[in-house]
Design a protein around this motif. Structure first.
Motif, PDB file in Angstrom:
ATOM      1  N   THR A 169       0.831  -1.205   0.000  1.00 37.60           N
ATOM      2  CA  THR A 169       0.000   0.000   0.000  1.00 37.60           C
ATOM      3  C   THR A 169       0.864   1.253   0.000  1.00 37.60           C
ATOM      4  OG1 THR A 169      -1.782  -1.130   1.181  1.00 37.60           O
ATOM      5  CG2 THR A 169      -1.772   1.268   1.286  1.00 37.60           C
ATOM      6  N   PHE A 170       1.943   1.216   0.770  1.00 40.62           N
ATOM      7  CA  PHE A 170       2.817   2.385   0.857  1.00 40.62           C
ATOM      8  C   PHE A 170       3.421   2.719  -0.500  1.00 40.62           C
ATOM      9  CE2 PHE A 170       6.959   4.370   1.480  1.00 40.62           C
ATOM     10  CZ  PHE A 170       6.627   5.442   2.294  1.00 40.62           C
ATOM     11  N   PHE A 171       4.001   1.715  -1.189  1.00 40.61           N
ATOM     12  CA  PHE A 171       4.640   1.983  -2.473  1.00 40.61           C
ATOM     13  C   PHE A 171       3.619   2.300  -3.558  1.00 40.61           C
ATOM     14  CE2 PHE A 171       8.281  -0.151  -0.464  1.00 40.61           C
ATOM     15  CZ  PHE A 171       9.283   0.754  -0.798  1.00 40.61           C
ATOM     16  N   ARG A 172       2.428   1.722  -3.469  1.00 41.37           N
ATOM     17  CA  ARG A 172       1.384   2.076  -4.438  1.00 41.37           C
ATOM     18  C   ARG A 172       0.993   3.539  -4.298  1.00 41.37           C
ATOM     19  NH1 ARG A 172      -4.266  -0.362  -3.263  1.00 41.37           N
ATOM     20  NH2 ARG A 172      -4.077   1.277  -1.677  1.00 41.37           N
ATOM     21  N   ASN A 173       0.717   3.972  -3.053  1.00 42.50           N
ATOM     22  CA  ASN A 173       0.311   5.356  -2.850  1.00 42.50           C
ATOM     23  C   ASN A 173       1.429   6.327  -3.194  1.00 42.50           C
ATOM     24  OD1 ASN A 173      -2.127   4.372  -2.012  1.00 42.50           O
ATOM     25  ND2 ASN A 173      -1.827   4.800   0.160  1.00 42.50           N
ATOM     26  N   LEU A 174       2.659   5.942  -2.885  1.00 44.16           N
ATOM     27  CA  LEU A 174       3.795   6.790  -3.217  1.00 44.16           C
ATOM     28  C   LEU A 174       3.934   6.927  -4.733  1.00 44.16           C
ATOM     29  CD1 LEU A 174       6.228   8.339  -2.042  1.00 44.16           C
ATOM     30  CD2 LEU A 174       7.539   6.219  -2.191  1.00 44.16           C
ATOM     31  N   TYR A 175       3.747   5.818  -5.450  1.00 43.63           N
ATOM     32  CA  TYR A 175       3.833   5.867  -6.909  1.00 43.63           C
ATOM     33  C   TYR A 175       2.721   6.730  -7.493  1.00 43.63           C
ATOM     34  CZ  TYR A 175       3.656   4.419 -11.772  1.00 43.63           C
ATOM     35  OH  TYR A 175       3.608   4.438 -13.141  1.00 43.63           O
ATOM     36  N   LEU A 176       1.483   6.536  -7.026  1.00 39.29           N
ATOM     37  CA  LEU A 176       0.357   7.296  -7.572  1.00 39.29           C
ATOM     38  C   LEU A 176       0.464   8.780  -7.240  1.00 39.29           C
ATOM     39  CD1 LEU A 176      -2.607   4.828  -6.961  1.00 39.29           C
ATOM     40  CD2 LEU A 176      -1.421   5.337  -9.102  1.00 39.29           C
ATOM     41  N   GLN A 177       1.093   9.095  -6.113  1.00 39.79           N
ATOM     42  CA  GLN A 177       1.354  10.498  -5.806  1.00 39.79           C
ATOM     43  C   GLN A 177       2.248  11.096  -6.889  1.00 39.79           C
ATOM     44  OE1 GLN A 177       2.880  11.443  -1.861  1.00 39.79           O
ATOM     45  NE2 GLN A 177       4.220  12.993  -2.741  1.00 39.79           N
ATOM     46  N   GLY A 178       3.265  10.346  -7.309  1.00 36.81           N
ATOM     47  CA  GLY A 178       4.145  10.830  -8.371  1.00 36.81           C
ATOM     48  C   GLY A 178       3.408  11.002  -9.691  1.00 36.81           C
ATOM     49  N   VAL A 179       2.477  10.077 -10.002  1.00 37.65           N
ATOM     50  CA  VAL A 179       1.679  10.190 -11.221  1.00 37.65           C
ATOM     51  C   VAL A 179       0.860  11.476 -11.205  1.00 37.65           C
ATOM     52  CG1 VAL A 179      -0.259   9.170 -12.490  1.00 37.65           C
ATOM     53  CG2 VAL A 179       1.579   7.705 -11.645  1.00 37.65           C
ATOM     54  N   GLN A 180       0.228  11.761 -10.063  1.00 42.68           N
ATOM     55  CA  GLN A 180      -0.597  12.965  -9.961  1.00 42.68           C
ATOM     56  C   GLN A 180       0.260  14.220 -10.032  1.00 42.68           C
ATOM     57  OE1 GLN A 180      -4.024  13.105  -9.870  1.00 42.68           O
ATOM     58  NE2 GLN A 180      -3.586  15.261 -10.251  1.00 42.68           N
ATOM     59  N   ARG A 181       1.431  14.194  -9.381  1.00 42.89           N
ATOM     60  CA  ARG A 181       2.333  15.356  -9.417  1.00 42.89           C
ATOM     61  C   ARG A 181       2.763  15.648 -10.847  1.00 42.89           C
ATOM     62  NH1 ARG A 181       7.264  13.276  -7.366  1.00 42.89           N
ATOM     63  NH2 ARG A 181       7.448  12.655  -9.542  1.00 42.89           N
ATOM     64  N   ASP A 182       3.122  14.597 -11.582  1.00 37.80           N
ATOM     65  CA  ASP A 182       3.540  14.788 -12.975  1.00 37.80           C
ATOM     66  C   ASP A 182       2.403  15.347 -13.815  1.00 37.80           C
ATOM     67  OD1 ASP A 182       6.000  13.812 -12.297  1.00 37.80           O
ATOM     68  OD2 ASP A 182       5.684  11.809 -13.142  1.00 37.80           O
ATOM     69  N   ALA A 183       1.175  14.865 -13.556  1.00 36.63           N
ATOM     70  CA  ALA A 183       0.021  15.368 -14.317  1.00 36.63           C
ATOM     71  C   ALA A 183      -0.213  16.848 -14.027  1.00 36.63           C
ATOM     72  CB  ALA A 183      -1.226  14.560 -13.971  1.00 36.63           C
ATOM     73  N   ASP A 184       0.065  17.274 -12.798  1.00 37.07           N
ATOM     74  CA  ASP A 184      -0.156  18.662 -12.423  1.00 37.07           C
ATOM     75  C   ASP A 184       0.871  19.611 -13.033  1.00 37.07           C
ATOM     76  OD1 ASP A 184      -2.344  17.989 -10.916  1.00 37.07           O
ATOM     77  OD2 ASP A 184      -1.254  17.915  -8.999  1.00 37.07           O
ATOM     78  N   TYR A 185       2.087  19.131 -13.236  1.00 32.98           N
ATOM     79  CA  TYR A 185       3.164  20.035 -13.637  1.00 32.98           C
ATOM     80  C   TYR A 185       3.601  19.871 -15.080  1.00 32.98           C
ATOM     81  CZ  TYR A 185       3.605  21.437  -8.802  1.00 32.98           C
ATOM     82  OH  TYR A 185       3.353  21.961  -7.556  1.00 32.98           O
ATOM     83  N   ARG A 186       3.034  18.929 -15.821  1.00 37.99           N
ATOM     84  CA  ARG A 186       3.398  18.791 -17.220  1.00 37.99           C
ATOM     85  C   ARG A 186       2.687  19.867 -18.027  1.00 37.99           C
ATOM     86  NH1 ARG A 186       3.466  12.172 -17.999  1.00 37.99           N
ATOM     87  NH2 ARG A 186       5.637  11.915 -17.464  1.00 37.99           N
TER      88      ARG A 186
END
Length: 266
Positions: free
Chosen positions: A249-266
């Protein structure tokens, strides 16, 4: 063997339901405790970093309203396989590599593989309608292949200020509005998603190694490329895993946080 496996995973992902599972009504934090959904998908529910986490390893895990993990049981099984492989094989090898191989040698190996994969960056910049970075990548390739001794050195950056401009098919898909689809855990590669999985397949066929070599040499070269990128991060995985009661769960949420961050700043 990797390509058919990825294709099977992608096919399974396409057939899966993309909505949240019934069991996803609550999210866990890094300590395994349940968290209520935030008011919206982009409203972060920050979790304090685990006590004793090293500086620079302080992720803020986000709880998602609509994360998509319909392959949860398959993903957990692959995560368990990866976890054993990392802890008992790749992490010890990675630590040994970092200790034994001098930094200049490691940088030269990284330079070589980056230069070799120039067609991946150039083609994707073309697909993204970015001719200038595509041209700079091709110019870097010409300089570093000749003056840089097959890419072992980087005179293009040192002498002419031509910085690396790495990209991939995932960024191309994202630029055309493709979402991440659903969460996947890939064997060895680890946390991923449908979009990134498709990118791995496409970028694989843009890699000159596929056409310049044959197995088993091809697999060895690509394995060395993966390992030299992974080795410096080996201890980071070990540290984060040790601080999480539910590593999946920890690594999944950490990964999805990165996906959302990239979507916000691209």
């Amino acid at each position: 063997m990797l390509i058919p496996l990825l294709a099977c995973l992608l096919a399974s992902g396409c057939a899966a339901v993309n909505g949240p599972r019934a069991e996803d009504g609550l999210k866990e934090d890094a300590h395994g405790e349940r968290l209520p959904f935030p008011a919206s998908r982009r409203e972060a529910a920050p979790v304090p970093p685990p006590e004793g986490l090293e500086p620079g390893l302080e992720p803020t895990v986000v709880a998602y309203r609509e994360y998509r993990d319909p392959l949860l049981h398959v993903n957990r099984a692959i995560f368990a396989f990866n976890d054993v492989t990392y802890r008992y094989l790749l992490i010890p090898l990675g630590k040994g590599y970092v200790r034994v191989v001098p930094d200049p040698v490691h940088r030269s190996v990284g330079n070589f593989f980056y230069n070799l994969k120039t067609p991946i960056y150039a083609v994707n910049h073309l697909l993204q309608l970015k001719p200038k970075p595509m041209g700079r990548n091709l110019l870097r390739f010409g300089i570093n292949t000749t003056l840089g001794v097959l890419g072992l050195f980087d005179p293009a950056r040192k002498w002419w200020g031509l910085e690396r401009e790495e990209t991939d098919f995932e960024e191309t898909l994202s630029g055309y509005g493709a979402g991440y689809g659903l969460y996947l855990v890939l064997p060895i590669f680890g946390p991923s998603d449908l979009r990134k999985g498709a990118s791995l397949v496409v970028d694989h066929f843009l890699n000159p190694v596929v056409y310049l070599t044959e197995n088993p040499e091809r697999s060895v070269i690509q394995g060395v490329d993966f390992f030299q990128e992974y080795a410096p991060e080996a201890e980071r995985y070990e540290t984060l895993r040790r601080k999480a009661e539910d590593p999946y769960t920890f690594f999944r949420n950490l990964y999805l946080q990165g996906v959302q961050r990239d979507a916000d700043y691209r």
